[in-house]
Design a protein around this motif. Structure first.
Motif, short mmCIF file in Angstrom:
data_model
loop_
_atom_site.label_atom_id
_atom_site.label_comp_id
_atom_site.label_asym_id
_atom_site.label_seq_id
_atom_site.Cartn_x
_atom_site.Cartn_y
_atom_site.Cartn_z
N LYS A 101 0.81 -1.20 0.00
CA LYS A 101 0.00 0.00 0.00
C LYS A 101 0.86 1.27 0.00
CE LYS A 101 -4.03 1.76 2.43
NZ LYS A 101 -3.57 3.13 2.70
N GLN A 102 0.56 2.14 -0.93
CA GLN A 102 1.22 3.43 -0.96
C GLN A 102 0.19 4.50 -0.73
OE1 GLN A 102 3.20 3.57 -4.81
NE2 GLN A 102 5.13 3.35 -3.74
N ILE A 103 0.61 5.58 -0.13
CA ILE A 103 -0.34 6.68 0.03
C ILE A 103 0.28 7.96 -0.53
CG2 ILE A 103 -1.46 5.67 2.05
CD1 ILE A 103 0.05 7.77 3.70
N ALA A 104 -0.56 8.92 -0.81
CA ALA A 104 -0.08 10.19 -1.37
C ALA A 104 0.37 11.10 -0.24
CB ALA A 104 -1.18 10.85 -2.19
N CYS A 105 1.50 11.73 -0.45
CA CYS A 105 2.04 12.68 0.53
C CYS A 105 1.14 13.92 0.60
CB CYS A 105 3.45 13.06 0.12
SG CYS A 105 4.14 14.41 1.08
N SER A 106 0.88 14.36 1.83
CA SER A 106 0.03 15.54 1.99
C SER A 106 0.75 16.81 1.54
CB SER A 106 -0.38 15.71 3.45
OG SER A 106 -0.93 14.52 3.95
N GLY A 107 2.07 16.74 1.42
CA GLY A 107 2.83 17.92 1.03
C GLY A 107 3.01 18.02 -0.48
N CYS A 108 3.66 17.00 -1.06
CA CYS A 108 4.02 17.10 -2.48
C CYS A 108 3.14 16.23 -3.37
CB CYS A 108 5.48 16.72 -2.67
SG CYS A 108 5.84 15.02 -2.22
N GLY A 109 2.36 15.36 -2.78
CA GLY A 109 1.46 14.53 -3.58
C GLY A 109 2.08 13.27 -4.14
N ASN A 110 3.39 13.08 -3.93
CA ASN A 110 4.03 11.86 -4.41
C ASN A 110 3.56 10.64 -3.62
OD1 ASN A 110 5.54 13.15 -6.35
ND2 ASN A 110 7.33 13.40 -5.01
N LEU A 111 3.49 9.51 -4.30
CA LEU A 111 3.14 8.28 -3.58
C LEU A 111 4.36 7.78 -2.83
CD1 LEU A 111 1.02 6.39 -6.26
CD2 LEU A 111 0.21 7.50 -4.19
N PHE A 112 4.13 7.28 -1.65
CA PHE A 112 5.24 6.72 -0.89
C PHE A 112 4.71 5.66 0.07
CE2 PHE A 112 4.82 8.61 3.42
CZ PHE A 112 3.73 9.43 3.19
N HIS A 113 5.66 4.86 0.61
CA HIS A 113 5.30 3.83 1.59
C HIS A 113 5.43 4.44 2.98
CE1 HIS A 113 5.04 0.36 -1.03
NE2 HIS A 113 6.07 0.84 -1.69
N GLY A 121 -4.71 12.37 10.38
CA GLY A 121 -3.78 13.49 10.26
C GLY A 121 -3.23 13.58 8.86
N LYS A 122 -2.18 14.34 8.70
CA LYS A 122 -1.54 14.43 7.40
C LYS A 122 -0.36 13.49 7.37
CE LYS A 122 -2.98 19.05 6.25
NZ LYS A 122 -2.56 20.41 5.91
N ASN A 123 -0.11 12.92 6.20
CA ASN A 123 1.04 12.04 6.04
C ASN A 123 2.02 12.68 5.07
OD1 ASN A 123 0.38 9.41 7.51
ND2 ASN A 123 -1.50 9.84 6.38
N PHE A 124 3.26 12.79 5.53
CA PHE A 124 4.28 13.39 4.68
C PHE A 124 5.34 12.37 4.32
CE2 PHE A 124 2.50 16.95 7.03
CZ PHE A 124 2.23 17.84 6.00
N CYS A 125 5.83 12.47 3.09
CA CYS A 125 6.89 11.57 2.65
C CYS A 125 8.20 11.98 3.32
CB CYS A 125 7.02 11.60 1.13
SG CYS A 125 7.71 13.12 0.49
N GLY A 126 9.22 11.13 3.19
CA GLY A 126 10.51 11.38 3.82
C GLY A 126 11.11 12.72 3.44
N GLU A 127 11.00 13.03 2.16
CA GLU A 127 11.57 14.29 1.67
C GLU A 127 10.91 15.50 2.33
OE1 GLU A 127 14.23 14.93 -0.36
OE2 GLU A 127 14.50 12.82 0.16
N CYS A 128 9.58 15.47 2.37
CA CYS A 128 8.85 16.60 2.96
C CYS A 128 9.12 16.71 4.45
CB CYS A 128 7.35 16.45 2.70
SG CYS A 128 6.91 16.79 0.98
N LEU A 129 9.24 15.55 5.12
CA LEU A 129 9.54 15.58 6.55
C LEU A 129 10.89 16.24 6.79
CD1 LEU A 129 8.34 12.17 7.98
CD2 LEU A 129 7.44 14.44 8.47
N LYS A 130 11.85 15.88 5.93
CA LYS A 130 13.20 16.43 6.06
C LYS A 130 13.13 17.95 5.94
CE LYS A 130 15.89 13.15 3.84
NZ LYS A 130 16.55 12.93 2.57
N LYS A 131 12.40 18.40 4.93
CA LYS A 131 12.29 19.85 4.69
C LYS A 131 11.64 20.54 5.88
CE LYS A 131 11.72 19.40 -0.19
NZ LYS A 131 10.61 19.21 -1.12
N ARG A 132 10.59 19.89 6.40
CA ARG A 132 9.88 20.51 7.53
C ARG A 132 10.78 20.65 8.73
NH1 ARG A 132 4.41 17.80 9.00
NH2 ARG A 132 4.27 19.63 10.27
N PHE A 133 11.55 19.58 9.01
CA PHE A 133 12.41 19.65 10.18
C PHE A 133 13.56 20.59 9.95
CE2 PHE A 133 10.36 15.56 11.31
CZ PHE A 133 9.84 15.99 12.50
#
Ligand code: ZN
Length: 137
Positions: A101-113, A121-133
């Motif tokens: 199962k993949q879901i769409a990132c709430s930030g960039c819309g890319n699919l990720f595991h 809540g919102k789910n963010f991919c690794g890249e978006c999490l990195k940027k946020r932090f």
């Protein structure tokens, strides 16, 4: 054959690439002479990839997955090196069947595991999490 796992650490590698820093060798504990005389095959990261079964899978057949888990779990308990422990853990995780199962990132819309899906809540991919932090520092 009595299979054992020997983890050989390679330091001073010029190019670091995960999985190449350590060699996970399967050895035959019943054969005398120690390593590398008792070397059987490498323990692959993926036991039976669809394209081509590993030497390991060819030698141990149906027992491959169970044996790999047992050896890795045993090694994890004995190991003191935290980096090797992390690599063992990573490999154990990869042996577990992956949820597709993949879901769409709430930030960039890319699919990720996602590691963990937040239902409401919102789910963010690794890249978006990195940027946020990174933005908070
Ligand atoms: Zn994203």
């Amino acid at each position: 054959m009595k299979a054992g796992l020997l983890i050989v650490r390679h330091d001073n590698l010029k190019v670091y690439s995960p999985g190449r820093l350590f060699r996970f060798a399967i050895v035959n504990l019943e054969k005398e002479g120690g390593y590398p005389a008792n070397f059987v095959c490498m323990l692959p990261i993926h036991i039976s990839p669809a394209e081509k079964p590993s030497n390991f899978a060819q030698i141990f057949g149906d027992e491959s997955l169970r044996l790999a888990k047992r050896l890795l779990t045993g090694a994890f308990k004995k190991e003191r090196d935290s980096e090797i422990k992390a690599e063992i853990e990573r490999r154990l995780e990869l042996l577990e069947p992956q949820p597709v199962k993949q879901i769409a990132c709430s930030g960039c819309g890319n699919l990720f595991h996602p590691r963990r899906v937040r239902r409401y809540g919102k789910n963010f991919c690794g890249e978006c999490l990195k940027k946020r932090f990174a933005g908070r520092e």
